[in-house]
Design a protein around this motif. Structure first.
Motif, PDB file in Angstrom:
ATOM      1  N   PHE B 143      30.682  40.910 -18.106  1.00 21.64           N
ATOM      2  CA  PHE B 143      30.858  42.263 -17.597  1.00 21.64           C
ATOM      3  C   PHE B 143      31.406  42.136 -16.189  1.00 21.64           C
ATOM      4  N   LYS B 144      32.445  42.921 -15.882  1.00 18.60           N
ATOM      5  CA  LYS B 144      33.060  42.803 -14.562  1.00 18.60           C
ATOM      6  C   LYS B 144      33.189  44.202 -13.972  1.00 18.60           C
ATOM      7  N   CYS B 145      32.684  44.350 -12.743  1.00 21.38           N
ATOM      8  CA  CYS B 145      32.733  45.666 -12.109  1.00 21.38           C
ATOM      9  C   CYS B 145      34.057  45.823 -11.357  1.00 21.38           C
ATOM     10  N   PRO B 146      34.778  46.914 -11.571  1.00 20.48           N
ATOM     11  CA  PRO B 146      36.080  47.068 -10.912  1.00 20.48           C
ATOM     12  C   PRO B 146      35.982  47.456  -9.445  1.00 20.48           C
ATOM     13  N   CYS B 147      34.790  47.833  -8.981  1.00 16.66           N
ATOM     14  CA  CYS B 147      34.712  48.343  -7.613  1.00 16.66           C
ATOM     15  C   CYS B 147      34.632  47.229  -6.576  1.00 16.66           C
ATOM     16  N   HIS B 148      33.733  46.262  -6.785  1.00 19.07           N
ATOM     17  CA  HIS B 148      33.596  45.193  -5.800  1.00 19.07           C
ATOM     18  C   HIS B 148      33.522  43.827  -6.451  1.00 19.07           C
ATOM     19  N   GLY B 149      33.855  43.768  -7.738  1.00 16.09           N
ATOM     20  CA  GLY B 149      34.009  42.467  -8.371  1.00 16.09           C
ATOM     21  C   GLY B 149      32.727  41.790  -8.814  1.00 16.09           C
ATOM     22  N   SER B 150      31.628  42.525  -8.953  1.00 14.41           N
ATOM     23  CA  SER B 150      30.415  41.890  -9.460  1.00 14.41           C
ATOM     24  C   SER B 150      30.615  41.495 -10.913  1.00 14.41           C
TER      25      SER B 150
END
Lengths: 360, 204
Positions: B143-150
Motif C-alpha cells: 500500500f502506498k500513500c500518494p500524499c507523503h509516500g508512506s
C-alpha cells in the motif's frame, strides 16, 4: 549531448544533492558577496538560469511541469527570489564598500535629497498598478484554474499536493511526524520571526542595507528562507511525483517507480543492530537513547558555546535572550540534520513512541 | 467646565458634596489641600464610580454575547445525523481469493479485505500519517500513500515513509447467513498489541 545534460540535472536535483549543493552555493554567495553580486558576474549567471529553463522547455516532461497553471507562480517566484536576493545583497555590498572608504551609506545621501510625493511617487505607483492590473487580466485569461473532479474521500489524487505555499511543509512531513512538521515547526517559524527584533537589538543596519555589519543574521535568514522554504517548495512542486517519489526534472513520472525506503527507528539501530539485545518492551527503555540524544542536542551545544566562542554574545544578550536564540537556531539546524539522517541512514524517528503519538 | 483652568482659590466647597461618592479621592483632597490635586467635579462621577459602571456594562455585554453564542452549541447536536451504517456485509468468504487484496469495497466503505491462507482481515483505507487514502500497488505488493509516500505491507505494517504506525484493522466476523460482516466502528491497532483479538481476524 542534450541527454547528458538532462541526466546531469536529474542527478544533481535529488533531494540530498540539491540540498547540499544549494547550501554550498549559498555559502559561496555569502562568502564572496562583493564579487558575486557585481553585474559582470551576476548578469551572466542570471542568463544561465534563464538558458536552463529555455533548454528545459525543449523537453516534453519539463515543459509540462513548468507550464502547469499551478506551477507557473513557482517559476516566477524562483526568478523573483533570485532577483531580490541579488538586489538586496548588491545594495548591501555597495554600502559596505562605501563605508570601508569612510563614506556614509548611500541611503543617507539619498535621504538628504527631497522629492515631491505628487507627481513623482504617485506616478510610479499608478504605472505599477496599471501593469499589475494588465498582468492579472492576462493571467486569468491565459492560465486555466486547475479544477478537478468532485472530491471523493476514497480516492486521493496521486500525487496529492498541498497549495504551493505549503509544499515546503508538505516536504517536511516526509521527514517528521505530523505534529512537528504541521504544528510545531510552523508555530516556531512565526514565533521566531516575531522574536527577531527582540533578539537582535543592534541599531546597525537600521535604515540602510549592509551585509558586513550583520553577517550572522543575514546569513541565518537567507539560509532559513532559501533552503528551508524556497528550495523545499521547489522540490515539492517540480520534483515530487506519484507516490511522493522523487523524480528528476527531466524524468517522466512513472507511477510504478520503485524506490526502496525501508525506514528504521533509532531504537532499532541501537538495540537490534549495535547491541543485539532485541527491543525492550517498555517504551521508556526503548526510547531512552533517542530521548537522551535529543536532550543532549538541545542543551549541550548552547551551554558549550556560551563558555567558548559565543561568550561575547552570551554576555551581550543575557541568559534569556541567548537561550531563546539558541533554541530557535538549534531547531533550524535540526531540520536539515533530520533530513540528512533520513537520506543517509534511512533513519525514521529518533524518538518513536506511537503509544502516545509522540515521534521526533 | 471652565473651572479647572482657574487656579482653585478655595478647595473646600468643591470636594464636600462629592465626598460621599468617591471615597478614596476625597480624603487626599481634604487632608492635604496644599497638594494641587484636581478637585472632583460635582456632576461628573468619580473615576472609581465610572469604572464600576464600566465594568457592569462590559459584564453585561459579555454575558449577552455569551448567551447568544451559547445557542450555537445547539447546532453541535443536530436532530438527524446522516452517517452511513458502520456495520456492513461484504459477501461470502469464498468470494475472496487467497493472497489477493480485494479493492471492491474501497470506494464504497473505505476498506480493503485481504484473504490469507488462515483467514480474512479488513484494513481501514486511511493512512496513519495524515489520513489520505493509500493505493494498493499490485506489482510492488504494498500500500502506498500518494500524499507523503508512506508504504505498508499487505499485512498493514508500515515500513517506509513517515507513517508512524500500521494500518488499522477492523472488526470482522461472520453473519448468520454466512456472509462476512465488517464493523468500522471498532478498530484494532497492531502497535497496541490488539491484533491477537479474535474479532480482528476471521479464521476460516
Amino acid at each position: 549531448m542534450a541527454e547528458l545534460i538532462k541526466h546531469f540535472f536529474n542527478q544533481i536535483s535529488s533531494p540530498v544533492m540539491m540540498f547540499t549543493l544549494g547550501t554550498g552555493l549559498l555559502f559561496l554567495f555569502l562568502s564572496f558577496p562583493g564579487q558575486l553580486t557585481a553585474p559582470k558576474v551576476a548578469g551572466p549567471l542570471g542568463i544561465l538560469v534563464v538558458a536552463f529553463f529555455i533548454f528545459g522547455l525543449t523537453d516534453e516532461h519539463f515543459k509540462m511541469i513548468i507550464t502547469t497553471p499551478d506551477n507557473v507562480p513557482i517559476v516566477m517566484m524562483l526568478f523573483i527570489m533570485l532577483y531580490f536576493t541579488w538586489y538586496a545583497m548588491r545594495k548591501a555590498t555597495v554600502n559596505d564598500m562605501r563605508m570601508a572608504e569612510g563614506k556614509g551609506p548611500l541611503e543617507k545621501e539619498e535621504s538628504e535629497q527631497k522629492v515631491l510625493v505628487f507627481p513623482y511617487l504617485i506616478f510610479i505607483e499608478f504605472v505599477v498598478a496599471l501593469f499589475y492590473s494588465i498582468m492579472l487580466v492576462v493571467w486569468s485569461l491565459a492560465l486555466k484554474a486547475p479544477l478537478e473532479d468532485p472530491a471523493n474521500p476514497s480516492i486521493s489524487p496521486n500525487p496529492s499536493k498541498a497549495p504551493w505555499y505549503f509544499l515546503g511543509l508538505q516536504e517536511l512531513l516526509v521527514y517528521f511526524d505530523p505534529w512537528i512538521a504541521g504544528v510545531l515547526l510552523p508555530t516556531l517559524i512565526i514565533i521566531g520571526l516575531c522574536a527577531i527584533p527582540y533578539l537582535d537589538r543592534s541599531p546597525k543596519g537600521s535604515g540602510y542595507y549592509s551585509y558586513q555589519q550583520r553577517r550572522v543574521w543575514i546569513s541565518g535568514f537567507l539560509f532559513c528562507f532559501w533552503m528551508l522554504w524556497i528550495v523545499l517548495i521547489v522540490l515539492g512542486t517540480f520534483l515530487r511525483g506519484p507516490n511522493w517519489n522523487f523524480f528528476g526534472p527531466f524524468e517522466v513520472w512513472n507511477v510504478h517507480k520503485v524506490v526502496p525506503l525501508l525506514n528504521v527507528n533509532l531504537s532499532e539501530f541501537v538495540f537490534i543492530k549495535w547491541l543485539g539485545w532485541g527491543l525492550p518492551s517498555q517504551w521508556y527503555l526503548r526510547e531512552l537513547p533517542g530521548i537522551l540524544l535529543v536532550l543532549a542536542y538541545l542543551l549541550i551545544p548552547p551551554a558549550m558555546a556560551a563558555k567558548t566562542f559565543c561568550k561575547k554574545a552570551f554576555q551581550e544578550m543575557g541568559a534569556v535572550r541567548y537561550a531563546v536564540a539558541a533554541f530557535l537556531l538549534l531547531m533550524v539546524i535540526a531540520v536539515p540534520i533530520k533530513m540528512y539522517l533520513r537520506w543517509a541512514f534511512n533513519l525514521k524517528y529518533l524518538v518513536a513512541i506511537p503509544e502516545f503519538f509522540f515521534n521526533i | 467646565m471652565n473651572e479647572p483652568i482657574a487656579p482653585k482659590p478655595d478647595p473646600s466647597p468643591t470636594p464636600k458634596p462629592s465626598a460621599d461618592a468617591p471615597k478614596p479621592a476625597a480624603p487626599a483632597a481634604t487632608a492635604e489641600p496644599a497638594l494641587k490635586r484636581p478637585a472632583p467635579e460635582i456632576s461628573v462621577p468619580g473615576r472609581r464610580q465610572f469604572l464600576s459602571w464600566f465594568t457592569i456594562a462590559w459584564l453585561t455585554f459579555v454575558a449577552a454575547t455569551a448567551g447568544a453564542l451559547s445557542f450555537v452549541l445547539r447546532f453541535m447536536f443536530p436532530n438527524v445525523l446522516f452517517e452511513p451504517k458502520s456495520t456492513f456485509k461484504v459477501g461470502y468468504p469464498d468470494d475472496y481469493e487467497v493472497g489477493v487484496v480485494d479493492l471492491r469495497w474501497k470506494g464504497k466503505y473505505g476498506v480493503w479485505v485481504v484473504r490469507t491462507v488462515e483467514g480474512i482481515y479488513a484494513l481501514l483505507a486511511v493512512c496513519t500519517h495524515l489520513g489520505c487514502t493509500p493505493n494498493w500497488l499490485e506489482s510492488e505488493q504494498k500500500f502506498k500513500c500518494p500524499c507523503h509516500g508512506s508504504g505498508f505491507y499487505k499485512s498493514g505494517i508500515n515500513f517506509e515513509g513517515p507513517a508512524p504506525r500500521p494500518l488499522e484493522r477492523l472488526k470482522i466476523g461472520l453473519a448468520d447467513d454466512g456472509q462476512i460482516v465488517i464493523d468500522k466502528s471498532k478498530s484494532f491497532h497492531q502497535e497496541k498489541g490488539e491484533l491477537s483479538n479474535s474479532e480482528a481476524f476471521l479464521k476460516l
